[in-house]
Design a protein around this motif. Structure first.
Motif, PDB file in Angstrom:
ATOM      1  N   GLU A  70       0.803  -1.218   0.000  1.00 15.87           N
ATOM      2  CA  GLU A  70       0.000   0.000   0.000  1.00 15.87           C
ATOM      3  C   GLU A  70       0.840   1.273   0.000  1.00 15.87           C
ATOM      4  N   ALA A  71       2.177   1.146   0.132  1.00 13.82           N
ATOM      5  CA  ALA A  71       3.034   2.328   0.155  1.00 13.82           C
ATOM      6  C   ALA A  71       2.933   3.076  -1.177  1.00 13.82           C
ATOM      7  N   LYS A  72       2.730   4.368  -1.100  1.00 13.16           N
ATOM      8  CA  LYS A  72       2.555   5.169  -2.304  1.00 13.16           C
ATOM      9  C   LYS A  72       3.878   5.357  -3.043  1.00 13.16           C
ATOM     10  N   ARG A  73       3.781   5.465  -4.368  1.00 11.19           N
ATOM     11  CA  ARG A  73       4.965   5.637  -5.199  1.00 11.19           C
ATOM     12  C   ARG A  73       5.613   6.990  -4.919  1.00 11.19           C
ATOM     13  N   GLY A  74       6.936   6.980  -4.778  1.00 12.57           N
ATOM     14  CA  GLY A  74       7.655   8.218  -4.538  1.00 12.57           C
ATOM     15  C   GLY A  74       8.811   8.008  -3.588  1.00 12.57           C
ATOM     16  N   GLY A  75       9.435   9.086  -3.195  1.00 13.04           N
ATOM     17  CA  GLY A  75      10.568   8.972  -2.294  1.00 13.04           C
ATOM     18  C   GLY A  75      10.840  10.282  -1.585  1.00 13.04           C
ATOM     19  N   ILE A  76      11.639  10.197  -0.531  1.00 14.97           N
ATOM     20  CA  ILE A  76      12.018  11.387   0.213  1.00 14.97           C
ATOM     21  C   ILE A  76      13.484  11.292   0.606  1.00 14.97           C
ATOM     22  N   VAL A  77      14.092  12.438   0.769  1.00 17.93           N
ATOM     23  CA  VAL A  77      15.424  12.555   1.360  1.00 17.93           C
ATOM     24  C   VAL A  77      15.317  13.648   2.410  1.00 17.93           C
ATOM     25  N   SER A  78      15.805  13.378   3.612  1.00 19.37           N
ATOM     26  CA  SER A  78      15.674  14.376   4.667  1.00 19.37           C
ATOM     27  C   SER A  78      16.948  14.453   5.496  1.00 19.37           C
ATOM     28  N   TYR A  79      17.139  15.616   6.084  1.00 15.81           N
ATOM     29  CA  TYR A  79      18.248  15.833   7.016  1.00 15.81           C
ATOM     30  C   TYR A  79      17.697  16.590   8.210  1.00 15.81           C
ATOM     31  N   ALA A  80      18.021  16.097   9.410  1.00 13.61           N
ATOM     32  CA  ALA A  80      17.543  16.744  10.627  1.00 13.61           C
ATOM     33  C   ALA A  80      18.709  16.984  11.568  1.00 13.61           C
ATOM     34  N   MET A  81      18.623  18.044  12.335  1.00 17.38           N
ATOM     35  CA  MET A  81      19.646  18.343  13.317  1.00 17.38           C
ATOM     36  C   MET A  81      18.971  18.885  14.566  1.00 17.38           C
TER      37      MET A  81
ATOM     38  N   ASP B 109      22.583  18.996  21.324  1.00 19.20           N
ATOM     39  CA  ASP B 109      23.558  17.993  21.749  1.00 19.20           C
ATOM     40  C   ASP B 109      24.127  17.202  20.574  1.00 19.20           C
ATOM     41  N   GLY B 110      24.334  17.890  19.453  1.00 12.85           N
ATOM     42  CA  GLY B 110      25.028  17.288  18.314  1.00 12.85           C
ATOM     43  C   GLY B 110      24.224  16.285  17.532  1.00 12.85           C
ATOM     44  N   ARG B 111      22.896  16.309  17.672  1.00  6.01           N
ATOM     45  CA  ARG B 111      22.079  15.321  16.960  1.00  6.01           C
ATOM     46  C   ARG B 111      22.056  15.616  15.472  1.00  6.01           C
ATOM     47  N   ASN B 112      22.332  14.576  14.676  1.00  6.89           N
ATOM     48  CA  ASN B 112      22.265  14.671  13.217  1.00  6.89           C
ATOM     49  C   ASN B 112      21.623  13.398  12.678  1.00  6.89           C
ATOM     50  N   LYS B 113      20.725  13.557  11.724  1.00  3.27           N
ATOM     51  CA  LYS B 113      20.097  12.399  11.104  1.00  3.27           C
ATOM     52  C   LYS B 113      19.869  12.667   9.626  1.00  3.27           C
ATOM     53  N   ILE B 114      20.295  11.716   8.805  1.00  4.98           N
ATOM     54  CA  ILE B 114      20.057  11.792   7.372  1.00  4.98           C
ATOM     55  C   ILE B 114      19.321  10.528   6.960  1.00  4.98           C
ATOM     56  N   LEU B 115      18.345  10.664   6.070  1.00  7.15           N
ATOM     57  CA  LEU B 115      17.468   9.550   5.736  1.00  7.15           C
ATOM     58  C   LEU B 115      17.041   9.630   4.282  1.00  7.15           C
ATOM     59  N   PHE B 116      16.892   8.462   3.643  1.00  9.41           N
ATOM     60  CA  PHE B 116      16.239   8.396   2.346  1.00  9.41           C
ATOM     61  C   PHE B 116      15.235   7.251   2.352  1.00  9.41           C
ATOM     62  N   LYS B 117      14.172   7.412   1.599  1.00  6.91           N
ATOM     63  CA  LYS B 117      13.144   6.378   1.486  1.00  6.91           C
ATOM     64  C   LYS B 117      12.537   6.461   0.093  1.00  6.91           C
ATOM     65  N   VAL B 118      12.363   5.304  -0.537  1.00 10.89           N
ATOM     66  CA  VAL B 118      11.766   5.260  -1.864  1.00 10.89           C
ATOM     67  C   VAL B 118      10.826   4.070  -1.939  1.00 10.89           C
ATOM     68  N   SER B 119       9.662   4.285  -2.545  1.00  7.07           N
ATOM     69  CA  SER B 119       8.683   3.234  -2.751  1.00  7.07           C
ATOM     70  C   SER B 119       8.225   3.250  -4.202  1.00  7.07           C
ATOM     71  N   SER B 120       8.005   2.056  -4.747  1.00  9.59           N
ATOM     72  CA  SER B 120       7.626   1.956  -6.158  1.00  9.59           C
ATOM     73  C   SER B 120       6.125   2.047  -6.372  1.00  9.59           C
ATOM     74  N   GLY B 121       5.335   1.782  -5.308  1.00 12.67           N
ATOM     75  CA  GLY B 121       3.915   1.602  -5.526  1.00 12.67           C
ATOM     76  C   GLY B 121       3.683   0.272  -6.228  1.00 12.67           C
ATOM     77  N   ILE B 122       2.435  -0.092  -6.458  1.00 13.45           N
ATOM     78  CA  ILE B 122       2.118  -1.367  -7.100  1.00 13.45           C
ATOM     79  C   ILE B 122       2.185  -1.211  -8.621  1.00 13.45           C
ATOM     80  N   SER B 123       3.026  -2.027  -9.262  1.00 12.73           N
ATOM     81  CA  SER B 123       3.137  -1.978 -10.711  1.00 12.73           C
ATOM     82  C   SER B 123       1.973  -2.739 -11.351  1.00 12.73           C
ATOM     83  N   GLU B 124       1.835  -2.598 -12.670  1.00 11.20           N
ATOM     84  CA  GLU B 124       0.751  -3.297 -13.363  1.00 11.20           C
ATOM     85  C   GLU B 124       0.928  -4.807 -13.323  1.00 11.20           C
ATOM     86  N   HIS B 125       2.152  -5.268 -13.025  1.00  8.92           N
ATOM     87  CA  HIS B 125       2.411  -6.697 -12.920  1.00  8.92           C
ATOM     88  C   HIS B 125       2.365  -7.196 -11.473  1.00  8.92           C
ATOM     89  N   GLY B 126       1.956  -6.331 -10.541  1.00  3.58           N
ATOM     90  CA  GLY B 126       1.773  -6.747  -9.154  1.00  3.58           C
ATOM     91  C   GLY B 126       3.014  -6.686  -8.296  1.00  3.58           C
TER      92      GLY B 126
END
Length: 607
Positions: free
Chosen positions: A240-251, A254-271
């Motif tokens: 059920e994850a929607k097609r698309g992606g994100i890239v994020s950076y958070a700070m 106390d020196g907190r740093n977080k970098i993240l990427f996520k990509v989803s294809s969604g459901i293709s016509e072939h399932g």
């Protein structure tokens, strides 16, 4: 004429503001309504209503009612609820009361990647449950660690323990983690040997959560040994994850740093569908000496096979290390007053009794954790008929990691952690409150019989394999039955190895003197008892723990108009044994096998 000259500008401004206010009132309004199940007419508690394209929204109350303020005219509203199809409604001009909004249940189970349906339906299943949806998680979690979102649910208490990264502790209705079943996509996560949960193993899971449900007390979790305190089931992204992606950076502080990427294809016509996520997070920690670094990965590949089958392969893990603060500081009120004095205006609660410096000023700690517990599961869903299905999961977990464990001679027992005499004026404590590791170096180098205090890693490795399968059948509109099996095999390796002699030439392990000559060949001699151990040698313990569980469960549910009732039961047999290399040798190393029969019987009704 003078009157007009003096007051006309004010009158014009007043008219302008009045017209503007009326226009604003027309442009935005308050919308209300009620959300119900399209088939049963039952109110849906916790359904989310969002203004499309924004994060502005609300959720339904205990009666399914909602009120949404500051809604633009002719806006699009999105209605969502776990297990139901999304519904979109375009407001007509000046429309304020939407009346009854009916959400349709998902057409087939194939739209869901849940291995075992452990989600309770609000106002139907007769249990106390709370469901947290992705909108709430994204809005409220922020920089907090994953378990802390559970604080939003009744009956759940979350504490940070020592304040280290991932060191959260969750209780449900007062029951600690060994009495609360934790599942991810229906697969059990509790430790097989003692039943507890280490949340640091899944620190990044919040980034891929589709929903989370807490069932308190008597529950409907479909495993052979549900816990008395309740259950927590976490559902991750899938088809059920929607097609698309994100890239994020958070700070953050106390020196907190977080970098993240996520990509989803969604459901293709072939399932086909896939979701891929990766992230890294690091920081100094709020408490002194609690630095951390953690990674997170998540992969889900799903395939629909025709109209009746679905396969889903999921793998995730969160390798991390973090320094900790001891929970055994033992400080009295007077001791904490000393902490406040030397913290020089900073929060006294940042104090860490395990934090200090070595001979050359390098930072040291006697409390550190490192672990990686990847979880891999292959899930198959077979929609046998429109009213019956079989869901099966094969899974494995391979854990590798350790925590620091200070070892010492009998004369220095209890000196590694905290301030056991209630104040900071104790052995190996500097005037500023830091732990004096340099004094330990000096003591060990001047000792005539090796190191008095050394550091070891308490290794906890495990291999865990399991099978979970559930058959469910809606016999008729009133009766629903299910039954399943639950098999698990677990091997845990537990050993302590010296990693730092702190300046000494060797270490003599006092626990070797507890080994009996009748159980271990060569034990009891001076050569054995007073063996001079080096870095890499085993101390204190060295054994494998085994656990094998076979179980079955069944449940029948009856629904008629406003009445819902169910009865369920489970039966399991768990066998434990141990292979000890520290206290035993030869054929005495393996213990006898001991089996325990466990069972549950539950019944409930809701009107």
């Amino acid at each position: 004429m003078t009157f007009v000259d003096r007051h006309l500008p004010r009158l014009g401004m007043s008219l302008f503001l009045a017209v503007f206010s009326m226009a604003a009132a027309i442009a935005q309004s308050t919308v209300k309504g009620k959300v119900v199940d399209a088939e049963t007419g039952e109110s849906l508690i916790g359904a989310t209503i969002l203004i499309s394209g924004t994060t502005q929204g609300t959720s339904t109350d205990a009666e399914g009612n909602f009120t949404l303020e500051r809604v633009p005219e002719q806006a699009m509203l999105d209605f969502r609820f776990i297990g139901y199809e999304d519904y979109h409604h375009r407001l007509r001009r000046s429309e304020k009361d939407l009346g009854i909004i009916r959400l349709k249940p998902s057409a087939t189970m194939l739209s869901d990647v849940i291995v075992t349906s452990t989600i309770a339906v609000s106002r139907k299943t007769p249990i106390a449950a709370s469901t947290i949806d992705p909108v709430y998680i994204e809005d409220k979690l922020g920089a907090q660690e994953f378990p802390e979102i559970l604080k939003a649910t009744p009956g759940v208490y979350v504490i940070k323990q020592g304040g280290g990264f991932g060191d959260a502790d969750v209780t449900v209705r007062g029951f600690e983690s060994p009495n609360v079943a934790v599942m991810i996509n229906g697969v059990p996560m509790n430790d097989m040997e003692w039943g507890g949960t280490y949340w640091s193993n899944w620190t990044g899971l919040a980034d891929v959560i589709r929903s989370e449900q807490v069932q308190r007390g008597i529950g409907a979790s479909k495993v052979s040994a549900p816990s008395v305190g309740g259950s927590i089931n976490i559902i991750t992204d899938g088809l059920e994850a929607k097609r698309g992606g994100i890239v994020s950076y958070a700070m953050g502080n106390d020196g907190r740093n977080k970098i993240l990427f996520k990509v989803s294809s969604g459901i293709s016509e072939h399932g086909w569908a896939f979701t891929l996520l990766g992230s890294r997070e690091s920081g100094n920690g709020y408490v002194q000496g609690t630095e951390y670094e953690g990674y997170n990965y998540f992969v889900n590949i799903a395939k629909r096979l025709g109209d009746n089958h679905q396969l889903s392969l999921t793998a995730f893990g969160a390798p991390q290390w973090h320094n900790q603060r001891s929970n055994y500081d033992g400080l009295t009120v007077a001791g904490w007053q000393q902490v406040k004095n030397y913290m020089k205006g900073d929060s006294p609660y940042k104090y860490n009794p395990t934090y200090g410096f070595g001979l050359n000023g390098e930072r040291k700690t006697s409390a550190r954790n490192m672990y990686h517990k990847p979880q891999i599961s292959l899930n198959h869903l077979w929609q046998i008929t429109p009213t019956s299905s079989l869901s099966t999961a094969l899974y494995t977990s391979i854990g590798r990691g350790y925590g620091y464990s200070g070892q010492n001679t009998s004369a220095y027992s209890g000196k590694w952690y905290g301030a056991s005499n209630g104040s900071l004026n104790m052995d190996f404590r500097n005037p500023d409150g830091t732990f004096a590791y340099d004094q330990i170096y000096t003591m060990n180098t001047e000792s005539d019989h090796g190191s008095e205090m050394v550091m070891s890693t308490s290794k906890n490795y495990h291999n865990w394999y399991g099978l979970l399968s559930t058959y469910e059948n809606q016999l008729n509109p009133n009766w629903n039955v299910l039954a399943g099996v639950d098999f698990r095999y677990y091997k845990g390796v537990h050993t302590n190895e010296i990693i730092d002699l702190y300046g000494g030439d060797y270490y003599i392990d006092r626990y070797r003197r507890n080994v009996s000559a009748s159980d271990y060949a060569g034990a009891g001699t001076d050569a054995f008892n007073y063996k001079k151990l080096q870095v890499g040698d085993v101390v204190y313990r060295d054994y494998d723990g085994y656990a094998v569980q076979e179980g079955a469960f069944a449940q029948a549910e009856y629904t008629y108009e406003d009445l819902d009732a169910f009865v369920s039961g489970s039966l399991n047999n768990t066998t434990y044994w141990r292979y000890d290399r520290f206290y035993y040798s030869g054929d005495k190393s393996e213990s006898e096998k001991v089996s325990f029969i466990g069972w549950t019987a539950k019944a409930g009704a809701n009107y």
